[in-house]
Design a protein around this motif. Sequence first.
Motif, PDB file in Angstrom:
ATOM      1  N   ARG A  10       0.860  -1.181   0.000  1.00 39.87           N
ATOM      2  CA  ARG A  10       0.000   0.000   0.000  1.00 39.87           C
ATOM      3  C   ARG A  10       0.895   1.229   0.000  1.00 39.87           C
ATOM      4  O   ARG A  10       1.859   1.319   0.745  1.00 39.87           O
ATOM      5  CB  ARG A  10      -0.915  -0.015   1.228  1.00 39.87           C
ATOM      6  N   GLY A  11       0.626   2.168  -0.868  1.00 39.98           N
ATOM      7  CA  GLY A  11       1.425   3.375  -0.999  1.00 39.98           C
ATOM      8  C   GLY A  11       2.458   3.306  -2.106  1.00 39.98           C
ATOM      9  O   GLY A  11       3.087   4.296  -2.433  1.00 39.98           O
ATOM     10  N   GLU A  12       2.634   2.142  -2.693  1.00 39.09           N
ATOM     11  CA  GLU A  12       3.603   1.980  -3.777  1.00 39.09           C
ATOM     12  C   GLU A  12       3.012   2.473  -5.094  1.00 39.09           C
ATOM     13  O   GLU A  12       1.812   2.372  -5.327  1.00 39.09           O
ATOM     14  CB  GLU A  12       3.984   0.497  -3.887  1.00 39.09           C
ATOM     15  N   LYS A  13       3.879   2.996  -5.945  1.00 43.46           N
ATOM     16  CA  LYS A  13       3.446   3.513  -7.247  1.00 43.46           C
ATOM     17  C   LYS A  13       4.357   2.906  -8.313  1.00 43.46           C
ATOM     18  O   LYS A  13       5.571   3.154  -8.295  1.00 43.46           O
ATOM     19  CB  LYS A  13       3.553   5.038  -7.251  1.00 43.46           C
ATOM     20  N   ARG A  14       3.762   2.102  -9.220  1.00 42.79           N
ATOM     21  CA  ARG A  14       4.538   1.411 -10.254  1.00 42.79           C
ATOM     22  C   ARG A  14       3.716   1.233 -11.518  1.00 42.79           C
ATOM     23  O   ARG A  14       2.492   1.146 -11.462  1.00 42.79           O
ATOM     24  CB  ARG A  14       4.940   0.020  -9.772  1.00 42.79           C
ATOM     25  N   PRO A  15       4.389   1.137 -12.658  1.00 44.00           N
ATOM     26  CA  PRO A  15       3.652   0.796 -13.882  1.00 44.00           C
ATOM     27  C   PRO A  15       3.339  -0.700 -13.883  1.00 44.00           C
ATOM     28  O   PRO A  15       4.184  -1.518 -13.509  1.00 44.00           O
ATOM     29  CB  PRO A  15       4.627   1.164 -15.003  1.00 44.00           C
ATOM     30  N   LEU A  77      -5.849   2.483  -2.016  1.00 35.64           N
ATOM     31  CA  LEU A  77      -6.438   1.139  -2.024  1.00 35.64           C
ATOM     32  C   LEU A  77      -6.265   0.473  -0.664  1.00 35.64           C
ATOM     33  O   LEU A  77      -5.273   0.701   0.022  1.00 35.64           O
ATOM     34  CB  LEU A  77      -5.774   0.274  -3.101  1.00 35.64           C
ATOM     35  N   THR A  78      -7.222  -0.339  -0.293  1.00 32.93           N
ATOM     36  CA  THR A  78      -7.099  -1.123   0.928  1.00 32.93           C
ATOM     37  C   THR A  78      -6.395  -2.432   0.595  1.00 32.93           C
ATOM     38  O   THR A  78      -6.333  -2.845  -0.568  1.00 32.93           O
ATOM     39  CB  THR A  78      -8.484  -1.423   1.540  1.00 32.93           C
ATOM     40  N   ALA A  79      -5.867  -3.083   1.599  1.00 32.91           N
ATOM     41  CA  ALA A  79      -5.204  -4.363   1.387  1.00 32.91           C
ATOM     42  C   ALA A  79      -6.207  -5.363   0.825  1.00 32.91           C
ATOM     43  O   ALA A  79      -7.379  -5.360   1.195  1.00 32.91           O
ATOM     44  CB  ALA A  79      -4.618  -4.872   2.698  1.00 32.91           C
ATOM     45  N   GLY A  80      -5.758  -6.178  -0.090  1.00 30.58           N
ATOM     46  CA  GLY A  80      -6.627  -7.196  -0.668  1.00 30.58           C
ATOM     47  C   GLY A  80      -6.239  -7.510  -2.097  1.00 30.58           C
ATOM     48  O   GLY A  80      -5.172  -7.125  -2.574  1.00 30.58           O
ATOM     49  N   PHE A  81      -7.144  -8.202  -2.769  1.00 34.62           N
ATOM     50  CA  PHE A  81      -6.908  -8.644  -4.134  1.00 34.62           C
ATOM     51  C   PHE A  81      -7.743  -7.835  -5.112  1.00 34.62           C
ATOM     52  O   PHE A  81      -8.907  -7.544  -4.853  1.00 34.62           O
ATOM     53  CB  PHE A  81      -7.232 -10.136  -4.279  1.00 34.62           C
ATOM     54  N   TYR A  82      -7.147  -7.520  -6.244  1.00 32.51           N
ATOM     55  CA  TYR A  82      -7.782  -6.733  -7.298  1.00 32.51           C
ATOM     56  C   TYR A  82      -7.446  -7.365  -8.652  1.00 32.51           C
ATOM     57  O   TYR A  82      -6.468  -8.112  -8.769  1.00 32.51           O
ATOM     58  CB  TYR A  82      -7.271  -5.290  -7.294  1.00 32.51           C
ATOM     59  N   GLU A 105      -3.723 -10.089 -11.842  1.00 28.22           N
ATOM     60  CA  GLU A 105      -4.228 -10.053 -10.478  1.00 28.22           C
ATOM     61  C   GLU A 105      -3.228  -9.279  -9.647  1.00 28.22           C
ATOM     62  O   GLU A 105      -2.016  -9.494  -9.747  1.00 28.22           O
ATOM     63  CB  GLU A 105      -4.409 -11.462  -9.916  1.00 28.22           C
ATOM     64  N   LEU A 106      -3.734  -8.366  -8.865  1.00 27.68           N
ATOM     65  CA  LEU A 106      -2.915  -7.499  -8.032  1.00 27.68           C
ATOM     66  C   LEU A 106      -3.259  -7.750  -6.569  1.00 27.68           C
ATOM     67  O   LEU A 106      -4.427  -7.721  -6.196  1.00 27.68           O
ATOM     68  CB  LEU A 106      -3.190  -6.034  -8.399  1.00 27.68           C
ATOM     69  N   GLN A 107      -2.246  -8.009  -5.770  1.00 29.84           N
ATOM     70  CA  GLN A 107      -2.443  -8.105  -4.333  1.00 29.84           C
ATOM     71  C   GLN A 107      -1.793  -6.888  -3.699  1.00 29.84           C
ATOM     72  O   GLN A 107      -0.614  -6.615  -3.934  1.00 29.84           O
ATOM     73  CB  GLN A 107      -1.819  -9.372  -3.753  1.00 29.84           C
ATOM     74  N   VAL A 108      -2.561  -6.151  -2.923  1.00 30.81           N
ATOM     75  CA  VAL A 108      -2.041  -4.997  -2.196  1.00 30.81           C
ATOM     76  C   VAL A 108      -1.852  -5.424  -0.740  1.00 30.81           C
ATOM     77  O   VAL A 108      -2.793  -5.881  -0.092  1.00 30.81           O
ATOM     78  CB  VAL A 108      -2.998  -3.785  -2.302  1.00 30.81           C
ATOM     79  N   LEU A 109      -0.614  -5.294  -0.283  1.00 33.36           N
ATOM     80  CA  LEU A 109      -0.292  -5.649   1.095  1.00 33.36           C
ATOM     81  C   LEU A 109      -0.473  -4.450   2.008  1.00 33.36           C
ATOM     82  O   LEU A 109      -0.222  -3.322   1.605  1.00 33.36           O
ATOM     83  CB  LEU A 109       1.161  -6.134   1.185  1.00 33.36           C
ATOM     84  N   ASP A 110      -0.890  -4.701   3.243  1.00 35.05           N
ATOM     85  CA  ASP A 110      -1.133  -3.620   4.200  1.00 35.05           C
ATOM     86  C   ASP A 110       0.164  -3.206   4.882  1.00 35.05           C
ATOM     87  O   ASP A 110       0.288  -3.228   6.102  1.00 35.05           O
ATOM     88  CB  ASP A 110      -2.168  -4.052   5.225  1.00 35.05           C
ATOM     89  N   VAL A 111       1.138  -2.856   4.057  1.00 36.83           N
ATOM     90  CA  VAL A 111       2.437  -2.381   4.534  1.00 36.83           C
ATOM     91  C   VAL A 111       2.739  -1.161   3.679  1.00 36.83           C
ATOM     92  O   VAL A 111       2.726  -1.235   2.470  1.00 36.83           O
ATOM     93  CB  VAL A 111       3.539  -3.430   4.316  1.00 36.83           C
ATOM     94  N   THR A 112       2.982  -0.023   4.298  1.00 37.21           N
ATOM     95  CA  THR A 112       3.239   1.174   3.508  1.00 37.21           C
ATOM     96  C   THR A 112       4.647   1.127   2.928  1.00 37.21           C
ATOM     97  O   THR A 112       5.559   0.547   3.503  1.00 37.21           O
ATOM     98  CB  THR A 112       3.055   2.451   4.338  1.00 37.21           C
ATOM     99  N   ALA A 113       4.792   1.752   1.763  1.00 30.05           N
ATOM    100  CA  ALA A 113       6.080   1.749   1.046  1.00 30.05           C
ATOM    101  C   ALA A 113       7.126   2.554   1.781  1.00 30.05           C
ATOM    102  O   ALA A 113       6.887   3.380   2.579  1.00 30.05           O
ATOM    103  CB  ALA A 113       5.890   2.303  -0.356  1.00 30.05           C
TER     104      ALA A 113
END
Length: 113
Positions: A10-15, A77-82, A105-113
């Motif tokens: 969470r908080g990461e920005k990537r292409p 985004l909140t942590a979870g799957f997208y 499929e994107l998984q967002v982890l609840d850990v800030t960058a």
Amino acid sequence: MPDAFVVLRRGEKRPLFGQETAASGTLTIAASPTPSATLYDATGAALAGWASLPATGYDTGAQAAPRVWLIVDTSGLTAGFYTLAFTFLAAASDGTTRIYAPCLELQVLDVTA
């Protein structure tokens, strides 16, 4: 079934990239309509503000495996799957034109960058 799986904090920005491979020959992504992307939550609902976004970029010219991409910022985004689904029109070297829809499929982890 997604074409790829990506894990971001969470908080990461990537292409993030969607790619199609020509069965034979090449594909040329059309500039119009503009390639786009939509982010869906785990229930399959499009997220508000993430529907039919113009792609950040795409490979131009004839390519064996052209890519489209979107710079994704997971700050909101909140942590979870997208699921991130791209849509683009491409002309094949055999003369056919088709709509392609690679997704990941994107998984967002609840850990800030």
